[in-house]
Design an enzyme around this catalytic site. Sequence first.
Site, PDB file in Angstrom:
ATOM      1  N   LYS A 130       0.867  -1.192   0.000  1.00  0.00           N
ATOM      2  CA  LYS A 130       0.000   0.000   0.000  1.00  0.00           C
ATOM      3  C   LYS A 130       0.890   1.224   0.000  1.00  0.00           C
ATOM      4  O   LYS A 130       1.995   1.202   0.546  1.00  0.00           O
ATOM      5  CB  LYS A 130      -0.889   0.011   1.246  1.00  0.00           C
TER       6      LYS A 130
HETATM    7  N1  GLU Z   1      -7.463   0.062  -2.611  1.00  0.00           N
HETATM    8  C1  GLU Z   1      -8.246  -1.110  -2.799  1.00  0.00           C
HETATM    9  C2  GLU Z   1      -8.222  -1.962  -1.548  1.00  0.00           C
HETATM   10  O1  GLU Z   1      -7.998  -1.480  -0.471  1.00  0.00           O
HETATM   11  C3  GLU Z   1      -7.890  -1.871  -4.083  1.00  0.00           C
HETATM   12  C4  GLU Z   1      -6.485  -2.380  -4.172  1.00  0.00           C
HETATM   13  C5  GLU Z   1      -6.123  -2.980  -5.528  1.00  0.00           C
HETATM   14  O2  GLU Z   1      -6.962  -3.042  -6.405  1.00  0.00           O
HETATM   15  O3  GLU Z   1      -4.957  -3.373  -5.658  1.00  0.00           O
HETATM   16  O4  GLU Z   1      -8.496  -3.130  -1.575  1.00  0.00           O
END
Ligand code: GLU
Length: 420
Positions: free
Chosen positions: A107
Amino acid sequence: MADDDVNPFESLQEQIDDAAAYLDVGDDVLERLKNPERVLETNLSVELDDGDVGVFRAYRSQFNGDRGPYKGGIRYHPGVNRDEVKALSGWMVYKCATVDIPYGGGKGGIQIDPSAYSETELERITRSFATELRPLIGEDRDIPAPDVNTGQREMNWIKDTYETLENTTAPGVVTGKTIESGGSLGRVEATGRSTMLTAREAFDHLDKEMSDASVAVQGYGNAGSIAAQLVHDDLDASVVAVSDSSGAVYNPDGLDPHEVKRFKNETGSVSGYDGATEELTNEELLTLDVDLLIPAALENAIDGDLAADVEADVIVEAANGPLTPEADEVLTDRDVYVLPDILANAGGVTVSYFEWVQNRQRFYWTEEKVNEELERHIVEAFDELVRTFENEDVPNFRTAAYVVAIRRVLDAYEEGGSWP
Ligand code: GLU
């Protein structure tokens, strides 16, 4: 209400510990499961429209890569910090494992209020971050995606920056792009869709009727607004209250979630929507006597104190980490069913995976196929979670999900053997 004192990274570690108690895992390996492999922390120095230089703190945490490339979104928010990004990256690891897609977790985030910057400034900031990320990311290495306050526009910029610097085409370096830039049909709706599917499966499992069920949704961004529309359209539920950071609107006879969205697009917030009979505070929304509550905003929306006042029968988490561990304990004791984030919002990353598969194959799917495959992944994951909940004597669905997910990560780690 929102408890900013609870550190989400400590919450993640507590959730892992709770599940590890049901697994045979040594302390050394447990440490590995609870901590990121690496975290990039950097300053982006970017020229602003007035000629000044803006300096922005930015992060990327690569938590665990045992099951595949690191995967997870990039968040733009003033509250972004190192521990939040670490927590969010860990939740990605166990989310990808819960729905069994071949990714690890990562992230990123920039500490910024994007509404205070022009589009050209945001483009320079995003390209600067992409340049910093370039050595870390790649189609087989680490694949960013949208998160809070980022979307297709930012993903297109990241892809373009990466491809230009690498002198190649690599659409799968990032997911959540526009269709024209290699995005997947159904990706924008995917997080809300998995929330709707999880609610449907949960109500079915609990022998509760979803049609006419009353629903409150906290947060009306991408996840919350789509979840509200889909429970309304596909399941005939009655969405009685929705909120955003400006406040909440309520109508006991039901709101039209599409109309509320149109109103928010026009005015910037849900407050003042004329189809509502009453305006509520965020806290009043979270404690409404409804059948289903969908927290779809940020972490720590419900803490232990507030959990004691929650009147909903079922909570389906569209946000990441909306309940503190203390809230979880209180709600478990009160027999409120909580369907955890790492299942309920996993549709986003699942369709990201489909986007990446389509990018790698240069062969694109219909929206129908995307939605069908998504439904299969979510329903299978839900069933596995129910089996674990029923057979392994775990206290709640969250711990069941972590038990399933940690086992999968451990299997991948142990089968890798050790490097001499
Ligand atoms: N931000 C989204 C989540 O927290 C999607 C992450 C992604 O598609 O890699 O799951």
